[in-house]
Design a protein around this motif. Sequence first.
Motif, PDB file in Angstrom:
ATOM      1  N   GLN A   6      16.947  -3.867  -4.089  1.00  5.32           N
ATOM      2  CA  GLN A   6      15.589  -3.458  -4.440  1.00  5.32           C
ATOM      3  C   GLN A   6      14.782  -3.141  -3.183  1.00  5.32           C
ATOM      4  O   GLN A   6      13.950  -2.231  -3.185  1.00  5.32           O
ATOM      5  CB  GLN A   6      14.906  -4.571  -5.239  1.00  5.32           C
ATOM      6  N   ARG A  38      12.895   0.421  -2.490  1.00  7.29           N
ATOM      7  CA  ARG A  38      11.452   0.451  -2.256  1.00  7.29           C
ATOM      8  C   ARG A  38      11.119   1.171  -0.946  1.00  7.29           C
ATOM      9  O   ARG A  38      10.202   2.005  -0.886  1.00  7.29           O
ATOM     10  CB  ARG A  38      10.911  -0.985  -2.229  1.00  7.29           C
ATOM     11  N   GLN A  48       9.008   4.627  -0.385  1.00 11.38           N
ATOM     12  CA  GLN A  48       7.799   4.632   0.442  1.00 11.38           C
ATOM     13  C   GLN A  48       7.893   5.670   1.554  1.00 11.38           C
ATOM     14  O   GLN A  48       6.902   6.336   1.885  1.00 11.38           O
ATOM     15  CB  GLN A  48       7.569   3.229   1.028  1.00 11.38           C
TER      16      GLN A  48
END
Length: 595
Positions: free
Chosen positions: A99, A103, A107
């Motif tokens: 995860q 992420r 971003q």
Amino acid sequence: MCAHVLTSVAWPYANGPRHLGHVSGFGVPSDVFARFMRMRGNQVLMVSGSDEHGTPVTVQADKEGLTTRELVDKYHRQLVEDLHGLGLSYDLYTRTTTQNHHRVVQQMFQALWDNGYVVSRTQLGAISPSTGRTLPDRYIEGTCPICGYDGARGDQCDNCGNQLDPVDLINPRSRINGEVPEFRETEHLFLDLPAFADSLTGWLKQRTDWRPNVLKFSQNFIDDLKPRAITRDIDWGIPVPLDGWVDQPMKKFYVWFDAVIGYLSASIEWARRIGDPDAWKQWWNDPEAVSYYFMGKDNIVFHTVIWPGILLGQNGEGDKGGTPGVFGELNLPTEVVSSEFLTMSGAKFSTSRSRVIYVKDVLAEFGPDALRYFIAVAGPENNDADFTWDEFVRRNNFELANEWGNLVNRSISMAHKNNGEIPAAGELTEADQKLLDAARTAFDTVGDLLAHNRIKNAIGEAMRVVTLANRYLSDQEPWKLKDDPARRDTVLHCALQLVADCNTLLTPFLPHSAQKVFEALGGEGVWAAQPEIREVSEEGGPDYPVLMGDYAAAQASWESRPIKVGTPLQKPSPLFAKLDEKLGETGPSWAPINE
């Protein structure tokens, strides 16, 4: 001066175990460098992980009758075990299905999107007629339309270095099954590489000390920059965090895009795992920090052009300007250290073509340092290098066992037999002083070579000192000095000091045997720290193995340390086993030589 040194190592695909061709390019050279930099007192962060997205893993999963998740779980664990066995001192070796990685990738993309460096366009995508799946650019081969090379890939030609699109290839074919791909229109997101042309050109012109092959490939690529697709039609990967895209099951980030961002995501994961979530910034945001990227030559432009382009876009430093994303201003690579290919009888190592020797098999039969030594002294640093069992046996027997192992064994054995401890030196002769000076001088010579990633020359220089020490013992003949114990003890003291110094010089290359030599000289504790396999977890996700290590506890430092007179010595065991010379003619049973 202590510096922060980021050692970024190419991410191997989690679609099979590692073979010698893999670890010769990205594995051993990066570890030698990282270990040396730690010994010099620098703060090193060495990161990488298993590359688990993209078509290669889905294709292999189909072959093995597994789900894609089952396949990457299987091979990630095997990769961790292979790299652990080889002693690669990762601060974190992780994976791209976390995860955290998802992420960070999203971003980074958001910053590129916000700064205007991502564009949408329609292109012709290659589709497998038999499966209906998208074929990645790298899974299509054909003839280069520019130079005529027949083995060009759909993303670039390794012969002339030019960027290509699959539809440009002459006589394109699938590497998976040889069929001719179909080309259909599909919408994708592209990194606007031409918007970084000026910034990248100016930056590359300053890289005057890089390896010539790296600069050549990079310059060829940058002379013809085109927008680069960062999405693919595939159901296995990281979703695109944009309205109209995030819920499309067949639109994911292209695996190359998420993999290069892994260097940053792994650094961030490492910081969280050591309990200091902002620690990664010392290697990524501090302009005084340096970063070195290690890979094979087929990954050069991804690290010298495309990854720097992503970083510039995130920083808002391309032609369109912009502001830094959530990660602040990120450092561009200090150097991209690319090796050539390790071959077998002139042909590239290839699992699909049954030209393969697996790391786990070599480790099981010969141990890690014999393999590390071969890669360091005979690997593909600046040119393709051929692996043969004959050369492997010769290097092991005549260099490791006869030269280095013999120096250690006979020096410690004689001191143990005559003194039972490290003897004191009396008055030094010119020959004694010349030998000791040669060893001390080697720390500067070998150190400078390692700092510039000239690994072959560095280990060659270290072994030259080993040869000097063996010649010294043969010339001084301490076994004939029973009637002159003071002189005998002086010779043995000098020989043992050379063993200690040479062991330090060889520690980055041979960390497992270096620990044994340290202990044979009476040392206690950890000399050369090894990586550990740790089972970790992530909230909402499955447990998985990583490589980490407590390398700060290691005592090895890049200097000549005076040996301690009076330290008890035990009878040593042979450091390296000599191999049957017939092995060079036949190969082992699990990798026989085919006549």
